[in-house]
Design an enzyme around this catalytic site. Structure first.
Site, PDB file in Angstrom:
ATOM      1  CB  ALA A 164     -20.417  11.029 -23.704  1.00 14.29           C
TER       2      ALA A 164
ATOM      3  CG  ASP B 166     -15.368   5.051 -25.531  1.00 11.67           C
ATOM      4  OD1 ASP B 166     -14.170   5.165 -25.795  1.00 11.67           O
ATOM      5  OD2 ASP B 166     -16.203   4.601 -26.331  1.00 11.67           O
TER       6      ASP B 166
ATOM      7  NE  ARG C  85     -21.644 -18.554 -21.421  1.00 11.39           N
ATOM      8  CZ  ARG C  85     -22.302 -17.402 -21.533  1.00 11.39           C
ATOM      9  NH1 ARG C  85     -21.715 -16.269 -21.197  1.00 11.39           N
ATOM     10  NH2 ARG C  85     -23.546 -17.386 -21.955  1.00 11.39           N
TER      11      ARG C  85
ATOM     12  CD  GLU D  22     -20.154  -5.868 -21.133  1.00  9.56           C
ATOM     13  OE1 GLU D  22     -19.142  -6.527 -21.440  1.00  9.56           O
ATOM     14  OE2 GLU D  22     -21.055  -5.610 -21.944  1.00  9.56           O
TER      15      GLU D  22
END
Length: 301
Positions: free
Chosen positions: A29, A97, A153, A295
């Protein structure tokens, strides 16, 4: 195993058995197609072998193309600290992308500078080249602890990057290394190979791990003796660690040292959506025909 590829393979096999869903493989795509009113009406796609392009028309598009953790240029654009000195745990396909395509049709982006790091392989960035667990004791190249291993983290990563060479080693034992009877770690990798590749060291004594770490054996031995006392008392006078579980004690060998450093794990920013997962433009209005999930989205953390 319980890997992401296992789950996607099962889902793909299931979808391939459905008459009303068509999967198009080997097709990239490259652009969202819109009508004169700005509604998304299709996707322009490209055959990566021939370079031929065509248009897939549809009633709606759902972007689920992931983040941009493997796109260093894009990372640096939004957060200059995330340069090529930091590797990534992500697939090389995590190039952002979908975010770029959405932005070209007016989508708003949010939180693009927020990039989360995890602990990975210093040479490749992957998480799989290990034995034991991240709750183990961490030592730097001087053979000394430098952080509460149960920290968040972001705080762990900050502490690690301040160490000599920006890396560290965690220590575990044969009993807690999570190695199966075939000599494989929990990711299915042969531990002997990881030792030969310099990812892990094994020794019958704590001092025997010192050459791999690059520290004074006496310093490492003293650090471990202090650690054992903390495991017994459940008190950490240095960094305030609140618990020392049974699986992190270093009372009996053989012992392992695992070489680790921070890696980009996932990008927390992306396309702005509403509670219906509709993609929003810069004025906060939904772009007709366009949704996003996973995400590729931002602002949901």
């Amino acid at each position: 195993t319980h890997s992401g590829s296992e789950m996607t393979t099962k889902l793909t096999n299931r979808v391939n058995g459905m008459d009303d869903i068509v999967l198009i493989d080997n097709t990239k795509a490259v652009e969202l197609v819109t009508d004169d009113a700005g509604a998304v009406t299709g996707v322009k796609v490209e055959n990566p072998v021939t370079g031929d392009t065509s248009e897939v028309k549809c009633k709606a598009v759902v972007l689920a193309t992931g983040g941009f953790g493997s796109n260093v240029d894009m990372r640096v654009k939004y957060n200059p600290e995330m340069d090529d000195k930091i590797l990534s745990t992500d697939s090389v396909a995590a190039q952002g992308d979908g975010i770029v395509m959405a932005e070209k049709v007016g989508a708003d982006l949010v939180g693009m500078e927020y990039i989360q790091l995890l602990i990975g392989d210093p040479q490749t960035g992957v998480t799989s080249t290990l034995v034991g667990a991240g709750t183990s004791m961490y030592v730097n190249r001087d053979g000394k602890r430098f952080v509460n291993e149960l920290e968040r983290r972001d705080n762990l990563v900050k502490a690690i990057l301040k160490q000599p060479k920006g890396d560290f080693f965690w220590l575990t034992t044969e009993a807690n290394a999570q190695i199966d009877d075939k000599g494989l770690n929990k990711y299915g990798l042969k531990v002997e190979d990881l030792i030969r590749q310099g990812k892990i060291a094994k020794s019958d004594t704590i001092e025997g791990l010192a050459p791999f770490i690059g520290c004074d054996p006496a310093v490492l031995k003293k650090t471990v003796e202090e650690w054992r006392e903390m495991c017994r008392t459940q008190k950490d006078p240095q960094f305030g660690r609140a618990s020392f579980m049974d699986d992190v004690t270093l009372e009996k060998g053989p012992y392992y040292a695992v070489w680790r450093s921070p890696s980009v794990h996932h990008t927390m920013g992306g396309i702005r959506i509403n509670t219906k997962a509709q993609v929003l433009d810069k004025s906060g209005n939904p772009i007709p025909g366009l949704w996003a999930a996973g995400e590729v989205t931002g602002g949901i953390h």
